[in-house]
Design an enzyme around this catalytic site. Structure first.
Site, PDB file in Angstrom:
ATOM      1  N   ASP A 152       0.826  -1.205   0.000  1.00 49.39           N
ATOM      2  CA  ASP A 152       0.000   0.000   0.000  1.00 49.39           C
ATOM      3  C   ASP A 152       0.864   1.260   0.000  1.00 49.39           C
ATOM      4  O   ASP A 152       1.832   1.330  -0.760  1.00 49.39           O
ATOM      5  CB  ASP A 152      -0.955  -0.032   1.211  1.00 49.39           C
ATOM      6  CG  ASP A 152      -2.274   0.641   0.890  1.00 49.39           C
ATOM      7  OD1 ASP A 152      -2.325   1.872   1.019  1.00 49.39           O
ATOM      8  OD2 ASP A 152      -3.222  -0.041   0.490  1.00 49.39           O
ATOM      9  N   HIS A 192      -3.333   5.810   3.831  1.00 49.38           N
ATOM     10  CA  HIS A 192      -4.131   4.629   3.471  1.00 49.38           C
ATOM     11  C   HIS A 192      -3.509   3.317   3.963  1.00 49.38           C
ATOM     12  O   HIS A 192      -4.203   2.426   4.471  1.00 49.38           O
ATOM     13  CB  HIS A 192      -4.264   4.634   1.950  1.00 49.38           C
ATOM     14  CG  HIS A 192      -5.251   3.667   1.393  1.00 49.38           C
ATOM     15  ND1 HIS A 192      -4.880   2.450   0.871  1.00 49.38           N
ATOM     16  CD2 HIS A 192      -6.586   3.739   1.255  1.00 49.38           C
ATOM     17  CE1 HIS A 192      -5.949   1.819   0.434  1.00 49.38           C
ATOM     18  NE2 HIS A 192      -7.009   2.575   0.653  1.00 49.38           N
ATOM     19  N   SER A 382     -11.116  -1.110   0.458  1.00 51.13           N
ATOM     20  CA  SER A 382      -9.767  -0.972   1.007  1.00 51.13           C
ATOM     21  C   SER A 382      -9.692  -1.431   2.453  1.00 51.13           C
ATOM     22  O   SER A 382      -8.653  -1.932   2.882  1.00 51.13           O
ATOM     23  CB  SER A 382      -9.334   0.491   0.973  1.00 51.13           C
ATOM     24  OG  SER A 382      -8.806   0.829  -0.263  1.00 51.13           O
TER      25      SER A 382
END
Lengths: 451, 75
Positions: A152, A192, A382
């Site tokens: 990520d 994220h 996600s």
């Protein structure tokens, strides 16, 4: 696919259905229809026939109409479900059966579907409860010794630890940066990837994180918050070395990927030999299959292009689960909120490399890592993907790939998922919501059968 | 840049890959290197210029190298 089926049984049956003081059931109306799982809890409904006034057009609904419930005019509606795999074909063929007049879609109607701007639905503690984390821990499923790669934007371990209320382990030796990316494992900016790490540790609190900031690539064509697929190819080649370095008998590696390709603009067109989205022979799809074959559990988010409230970046006109996110050897994860309802942005199947996508659903849109601010939920598929990856890592604590192959574990996850339809697989939830309690029970049986 | 693939024996080098594909050093992304895709098949990937990608044998590519983005938060 839920459907309403319009039938025209004998006039006496229609009269009984239409009579307010007579109780009728679906079984009174039809003995069954091929390929249709009839919903016997649904009370049949008499449907009046629209009739134009004298001299009117018999085929137009755009004129004054009368409605007749007379047995010789009316029909009856029953409810059922057809497998998504053959929904359109069967709906077209059913009217050839006696009594069947027509088949209509029966879409879900909801008052408040969870979408991108919706506030959090529940908290990460709710997710831990729904994932039966105490029961997992009691069985020794906590992720201890299991490497869990977060591919990520990089992990901020201090933030994860602070939010979880305990320290987390990032293995710097086995972490990896794409070329041109500086920064130390576990020390990247909160973003994220930090959310994904936090969510993965809900079910696998003792797992060892491997930090793979593949989305921070600065290669030609990249930008601050995206990467290039070639860096994911290199990342997976690195992860193969991580897997191969482990003793064969205790080997495990879980790889969580909450990313994908939103647009065909950067790709070659489907059908061209170099295409990615629809092409199993693309180098990334090959390395995904190769890594899984070697013993890795690979999970991909299904994507945020669900029909009800898709992400504005979604540019595929149809079938938005593309490329490796739809690979037959990965677990493709849809999103549900903590009420068990699919979030409106969760991409629906079929997938492009494999029809039966998504595989399963997991929780998202809950108050958790606060990676995007104190009031912002951990959202998107996600978040659902690492939640499911954590569950897989927890199971790997006692079941390395040599005892239970990635393919076998996927099958168990399919079989034990909480089915959200009545016909098994569907394109919204896949086989259903991951159900750790059922999974534990299934593993007990597998263990017993091998002793 | 695009991706291309090549089949070579285990332990192959980037130079060997470039030679096998008939490519010059300045057509290859040396920073990316030679990446093993499937060790059992001896299959590797490398990044090359688009011009070089057009010259490789059809079985080698070129393959798209699309942008990838995080799937969240949904916007």
């Amino acid at each position: 696919m839920r459907v309403l089926i319009q039938l025209r049984p004998s006039p006496d049956v229609i009269a009984a259905v239409a009579a307010p003081d007579v109780a009728t059931t679906t079984a009174d109306v039809t003995g069954g229809l091929p390929g249709v799982a009839l919903d016997h809890s649904y009370v049949p409904v008499a449907l009046p026939r629209p009739r134009p006034a004298a001299g009117g057009d018999p085929l137009s609904m755009h004129q004054p109409l009368d409605f007749s419930l007379a047995p010789e005019d009316a029909s009856v509606l029953v409810r059922g479900e057809i497998s998504d795999d053959e929904g359109a074909a069967r709906a077209a063929l059913l009217p050839a059966q006696s009594d069947v007049v027509a088949v209509y879609a029966d879409p879900v109607i909801e008052t408040s579907l969870t979408c991108g701007g919706s506030p959090p639905v529940g908290t990460w503690e709710d997710v831990a409860r729904l994932l039966a984390v105490p029961a997992l821990a009691a069985e020794g499923y906590d992720g201890a010794g299991v490497p869990l790669a977060i591919c990520d934007t990089g992990i901020n371990a201090a933030h994860v630890g602070q939010r979880l209320g305990r320290s987390c382990t990032v293995d710097g030796e086995r972490s990896w940066n794409p070329g041109g990316v500086s920064g130390e494992p576990g020390r990247f900016a909160v973003d994220h990837g930090t959310m994904c790490a936090f969510d993965a540790l809900i079910a696998a609190p003792a797992a060892t994180l491997i930090d793979i900031p593949v989305l921070l690539s600065r290669r030609q064509g990249g930008s601050a918050m995206d990467g290039l697929l070639s860096d994911a190819v290199a990342a997976f080649a690195h992860l193969r070395t991580v897997l191969d370095a482990q003793p064969a008998g205790s080997r495990s590696l879980v790889v969580s990927n909450s990313w994908g390709s939103f647009s065909p603009l950067w790709d070659l067109a489907p059908g061209q030999p170099g295409n990615y989205s629809d092409n199993a022979a693309h180098p990334f799809n090959i390395i995904v299959g190769s890594l899984e074959q070697a013993g890795a559990d690979i999970l991909f988010a299904a994507g945020n292009c669900g029909s009800e409230c898709k992400d504005r970046r979604c540019a595929f006109p149809a079938r938005p689960i593309v490329g490796a996110n739809s690979h037959p050897q990965v677990l493709s994860v849809a999103g549900v909120d903590t009420n068990g309802e699919r979030v409106g942005y969760s991409s629906q199947g079929p997938g492009r490399l494999s029809d039966r996508k998504p595989d399963i659903a997991a929780y998202t849109h809950f108050a958790g890592s606060r990676a995007f601010g104190d009031t912002e939920p951990d959202s998107g598929t996600s978040a659902a993907c690492p939640v499911a990856a954590g569950l897989v890592a927890a199971i790997r604590t006692r079941w390395p790939a040599s005892r239970l192959s990635p393919s076998q574990l996927r099958t168990l996850l399919h079989r034990t998922a909480d089915d959200r339809s009545t016909v098994g697989f569907d394109y919204d939830y896949g086989y259903g919501i991951a159900d750790p309690a059922a999974l534990i029970e299934a593993l007990r049986k597998v263990s017993g059968s091998r002793e | 840049m695009v991706l291309v693939t090549v089949e070579l024996p285990p332990g192959a080098t980037l130079e060997q890959a470039a030679h096998a594909l008939g490519l010059a050093e300045d057509e290859v992304d040396t920073g990316y290197g030679l990446v093993p895709l499937d060790p059992a098949r001896g299959l590797y990937a490398l990044r090359v210029t688009e011009e070089a990608g057009r010259r490789v044998p059809p079985a080698a590519g070129p393959y798209a190298d699309p942008t990838i983005e995080p799937y969240g938060p949904p916007s």
